[in-house]
Each structure stands twice: as structure tokens, then as C-alpha cells.
Design an enzyme around this catalytic site. Sequence first.
Site, PDB file in Angstrom:
ATOM      1  N   SER A  93       0.851  -1.190   0.000  1.00  0.00           N
ATOM      2  CA  SER A  93       0.000   0.000   0.000  1.00  0.00           C
ATOM      3  C   SER A  93       0.884   1.237   0.000  1.00  0.00           C
ATOM      4  O   SER A  93       1.618   1.497   0.965  1.00  0.00           O
ATOM      5  CB  SER A  93      -0.892   0.006   1.246  1.00  0.00           C
ATOM      6  OG  SER A  93      -1.448   1.304   1.378  1.00  0.00           O
TER       7      SER A  93
ATOM      8  N   HIS B  27      -0.914  -1.137  -4.577  1.00  0.00           N
ATOM      9  CA  HIS B  27      -2.207  -0.864  -3.939  1.00  0.00           C
ATOM     10  C   HIS B  27      -2.274   0.636  -3.650  1.00  0.00           C
ATOM     11  O   HIS B  27      -1.460   1.168  -2.900  1.00  0.00           O
ATOM     12  CB  HIS B  27      -2.359  -1.680  -2.657  1.00  0.00           C
ATOM     13  CG  HIS B  27      -3.699  -1.524  -2.009  1.00  0.00           C
ATOM     14  ND1 HIS B  27      -4.815  -2.253  -2.399  1.00  0.00           N
ATOM     15  CD2 HIS B  27      -4.120  -0.706  -1.011  1.00  0.00           C
ATOM     16  CE1 HIS B  27      -5.854  -1.891  -1.656  1.00  0.00           C
ATOM     17  NE2 HIS B  27      -5.458  -0.960  -0.802  1.00  0.00           N
TER      18      HIS B  27
ATOM     19  N   ASP C 223      -4.550   3.767  -2.287  1.00  0.00           N
ATOM     20  CA  ASP C 223      -5.697   4.109  -1.455  1.00  0.00           C
ATOM     21  C   ASP C 223      -6.118   5.551  -1.712  1.00  0.00           C
ATOM     22  O   ASP C 223      -5.399   6.475  -1.346  1.00  0.00           O
ATOM     23  CB  ASP C 223      -5.320   3.962   0.028  1.00  0.00           C
ATOM     24  CG  ASP C 223      -5.132   2.508   0.411  1.00  0.00           C
ATOM     25  OD1 ASP C 223      -6.101   1.738   0.286  1.00  0.00           O
ATOM     26  OD2 ASP C 223      -4.011   2.145   0.829  1.00  0.00           O
TER      27      ASP C 223
ATOM     28  N   MET D 216      -8.704   8.409  -0.775  1.00  0.00           N
ATOM     29  CA  MET D 216      -9.670   8.769   0.284  1.00  0.00           C
ATOM     30  C   MET D 216     -10.097  10.220   0.111  1.00  0.00           C
ATOM     31  O   MET D 216      -9.276  11.073  -0.219  1.00  0.00           O
ATOM     32  CB  MET D 216      -9.007   8.640   1.655  1.00  0.00           C
ATOM     33  CG  MET D 216      -8.364   7.302   1.915  1.00  0.00           C
ATOM     34  SD  MET D 216      -7.605   7.292   3.550  1.00  0.00           S
ATOM     35  CE  MET D 216      -6.754   5.725   3.523  1.00  0.00           C
TER      36      MET D 216
ATOM     37  N   HIS E  85      -7.947   1.315  -4.656  1.00  0.00           N
ATOM     38  CA  HIS E  85      -8.977   1.100  -3.632  1.00  0.00           C
ATOM     39  C   HIS E  85      -9.605   2.456  -3.319  1.00  0.00           C
ATOM     40  O   HIS E  85      -8.989   3.290  -2.664  1.00  0.00           O
ATOM     41  CB  HIS E  85      -8.286   0.479  -2.398  1.00  0.00           C
ATOM     42  CG  HIS E  85      -9.139   0.389  -1.176  1.00  0.00           C
ATOM     43  ND1 HIS E  85      -8.604   0.114   0.068  1.00  0.00           N
ATOM     44  CD2 HIS E  85     -10.479   0.525  -0.982  1.00  0.00           C
ATOM     45  CE1 HIS E  85      -9.574   0.089   0.979  1.00  0.00           C
ATOM     46  NE2 HIS E  85     -10.718   0.350   0.368  1.00  0.00           N
TER      47      HIS E  85
ATOM     48  N   MET F 184     -11.934   4.958  -1.476  1.00  0.00           N
ATOM     49  CA  MET F 184     -12.692   5.194  -0.235  1.00  0.00           C
ATOM     50  C   MET F 184     -13.313   6.574  -0.389  1.00  0.00           C
ATOM     51  O   MET F 184     -12.934   7.526   0.291  1.00  0.00           O
ATOM     52  CB  MET F 184     -11.752   5.117   0.977  1.00  0.00           C
ATOM     53  CG  MET F 184     -11.381   3.697   1.346  1.00  0.00           C
ATOM     54  SD  MET F 184      -9.869   3.603   2.317  1.00  0.00           S
ATOM     55  CE  MET F 184      -8.681   3.461   0.993  1.00  0.00           C
TER      56      MET F 184
ATOM     57  N   MET G  85     -11.809  -5.818   4.380  1.00  0.00           N
ATOM     58  CA  MET G  85     -10.971  -4.965   5.231  1.00  0.00           C
ATOM     59  C   MET G  85     -10.733  -5.704   6.547  1.00  0.00           C
ATOM     60  O   MET G  85     -11.672  -6.224   7.154  1.00  0.00           O
ATOM     61  CB  MET G  85     -11.668  -3.630   5.527  1.00  0.00           C
ATOM     62  CG  MET G  85     -11.867  -2.724   4.323  1.00  0.00           C
ATOM     63  SD  MET G  85     -10.357  -2.300   3.422  1.00  0.00           S
ATOM     64  CE  MET G  85      -9.346  -1.540   4.705  1.00  0.00           C
TER      65      MET G  85
ATOM     66  N   ASP H 275      -6.988  -6.465   3.382  1.00  0.00           N
ATOM     67  CA  ASP H 275      -6.352  -5.149   3.489  1.00  0.00           C
ATOM     68  C   ASP H 275      -6.437  -4.622   4.920  1.00  0.00           C
ATOM     69  O   ASP H 275      -7.532  -4.374   5.424  1.00  0.00           O
ATOM     70  CB  ASP H 275      -7.084  -4.196   2.513  1.00  0.00           C
ATOM     71  CG  ASP H 275      -6.445  -2.819   2.447  1.00  0.00           C
ATOM     72  OD1 ASP H 275      -5.402  -2.602   3.073  1.00  0.00           O
ATOM     73  OD2 ASP H 275      -7.029  -1.957   1.745  1.00  0.00           O
TER      74      ASP H 275
HETATM   75  C1  DX5 Z   1      -6.609   1.552   4.986  1.00  0.00           C
HETATM   76  C2  DX5 Z   1      -6.060   1.221   3.630  1.00  0.00           C
HETATM   77  C3  DX5 Z   1      -4.967   0.242   3.653  1.00  0.00           C
HETATM   78  C4  DX5 Z   1      -3.754   0.669   4.435  1.00  0.00           C
HETATM   79  C5  DX5 Z   1      -3.000  -0.564   4.818  1.00  0.00           C
HETATM   80  O1  DX5 Z   1      -7.723   2.347   4.814  1.00  0.00           O
HETATM   81  O2  DX5 Z   1      -7.082   0.682   2.806  1.00  0.00           O
HETATM   82  O3  DX5 Z   1      -4.596  -0.142   2.334  1.00  0.00           O
HETATM   83  O4  DX5 Z   1      -2.922   1.546   3.750  1.00  0.00           O
HETATM   84  O5  DX5 Z   1      -1.959  -0.197   5.653  1.00  0.00           O
HETATM   85  P1  DX5 Z   1      -1.418  -1.152   6.795  1.00  0.00           P
HETATM   86  O6  DX5 Z   1      -0.871  -2.361   6.115  1.00  0.00           O
HETATM   87  O7  DX5 Z   1      -0.400  -0.316   7.472  1.00  0.00           O
HETATM   88  O8  DX5 Z   1      -2.598  -1.499   7.679  1.00  0.00           O
HETATM   89 ZN    ZN Z   2      -6.504  -0.186   0.848  1.00  0.00          ZN
END
Ligand code: DX5
Ligand code: ZN
Length: 213
Positions: A7, A31, A33, A35, A64, A66, A135, A173
Site C-alpha cells: 500500500s 495498492h 488508497d 480517500m 482502492h 474510499m 478490510m 487489506d
Molecule cells: C486503509 C487502507 C490500507 C492501508 C494498509 O484504509 O485501505 O490499504 O494503507 O496499511 P497497513 O498495512 O499499514 O494497515
Molecule cells: Zn486499501
Amino acid sequence: MIQIAPSMLSADFLNLGRDVEMVNEHADLFHLDVMDGVFVPNISYGFPVVEAIASAARKPMDVHLMIVHPEKYVERFARLGVHMLSFHLNATDKPAQTLLAIREAGMKAGLVINPDIPVESLYPYLHLCDYIILMSVYAGFGGQRFIEDTYERIRTLKAEIKKNNLDVKIEVDGGVSPANSRMLIDAGAEILVAGSAVFKADNPSEIISAMRG
Ligand code: DX5
Ligand code: ZN
């Protein structure tokens, strides 16, 4: 084959090129993220960063979302060359249409649920999904503690996928590390996302190979 997806939220943004190269050499997917500060309380990064990573990525990008209204941005991520696009089931009132639009745009379609949403709520959409992200922390922040219920949730979902003879991968994840990767794989996970375990390590490539099992 198990795929490891670091990530990039936990990457060093002042040395992003170096961290992208590490993923190119040692991992399987990027990956990413995204947000929006609305669907989740945190804001991460958006198109300029995804575009920069795209310009150097030699492994597929697993985005991903969010964000609310993920359906608005399907085309835009497709144009950036994204390979896998996922969104949260409760982020839109049009999950089926959004999954179809992602596939029509040439990407793999994924649905994501937080730990408090029953896996059964995914069942009406499984035939439209190429993968599911379960998750194992609440979406929004890296570095949280892994929730142990996840193993049982993977087993339940895996059984449903098998029962219906579907080709849907399970991605996990949140809080994933070499301490739980073996059990996740044994439960039925095929894609492991790891942020802090990889990027906060002295030797990220060692952590990646340890997680392959
Ligand atoms: C959380 C994200 C994850 C996060 C994972 O909202 O979707 O992808 O970055 O990070 P770790 O592995 O540190 O939990
Ligand atoms: Zn993620």
C-alpha cells in the site's frame, strides 16, 4: 499464486520513485488508497499521485477507492491505465451498475467491505466482481491493528464463491504482516495488501518474500 500488493499510503513520498522501483522489483501489484475525507475521515491522495505512479509502474495498479460516488470516476481511472478498481459497497446506491461500468472500461472490478459489514451482503453482487477486498481494519488509515475475525470472514466468503463456481479472488487489506500472512493464505486469501509492514521495514523485499508463505 499469492499476490503481494504494497500500500503506497505508507511509502516515503519524498522518495516515491525509489519506493515504486522496490514494488516493481519485488512485489506484484501497486495498492493505491484514494480517500476523500467524506466516505472516510482521512484524505490521502488523488489523480496527480496516481498518474505519477502510473508513469513508472511496471506492475498492475490496484486502486482502492474510499470515496462517495465512485461511479463518477471510473472512466478517469481507466484512462490512467489502472488495472483493478474497487469501491466500498456502502459508498454508492448503484453498486451493480458501477461494477459493470468498471468492467466495461476494461478493468477488473472489486467490492470492498469494512469489518462490521456482513460478508453475506456481498452475495448479490459476487457474479459481477473479479475480486473482493475484505478490510481487516476500518478503512481510513494505515498502521492499524489487524482484526482477528477476518479469518472466519474469508472462510465464509470463500465457501460461497466455491459453492457458486465463481472466479472471484479474495484480497485482504489492513494490518497484514508476516505474522498473519500464512493464516490468511490458508483461510483462502489470494491477494495481501500491506502498508506499514513493508515500508516501515529496514528491508521491504524480505518482508514481501516472507509474506508469500
Ligand atoms: C486503509 C487502507 C490500507 C492501508 C494498509 O484504509 O485501505 O490499504 O494503507 O496499511 P497497513 O498495512 O499499514 O494497515
Ligand atoms: Zn486499501
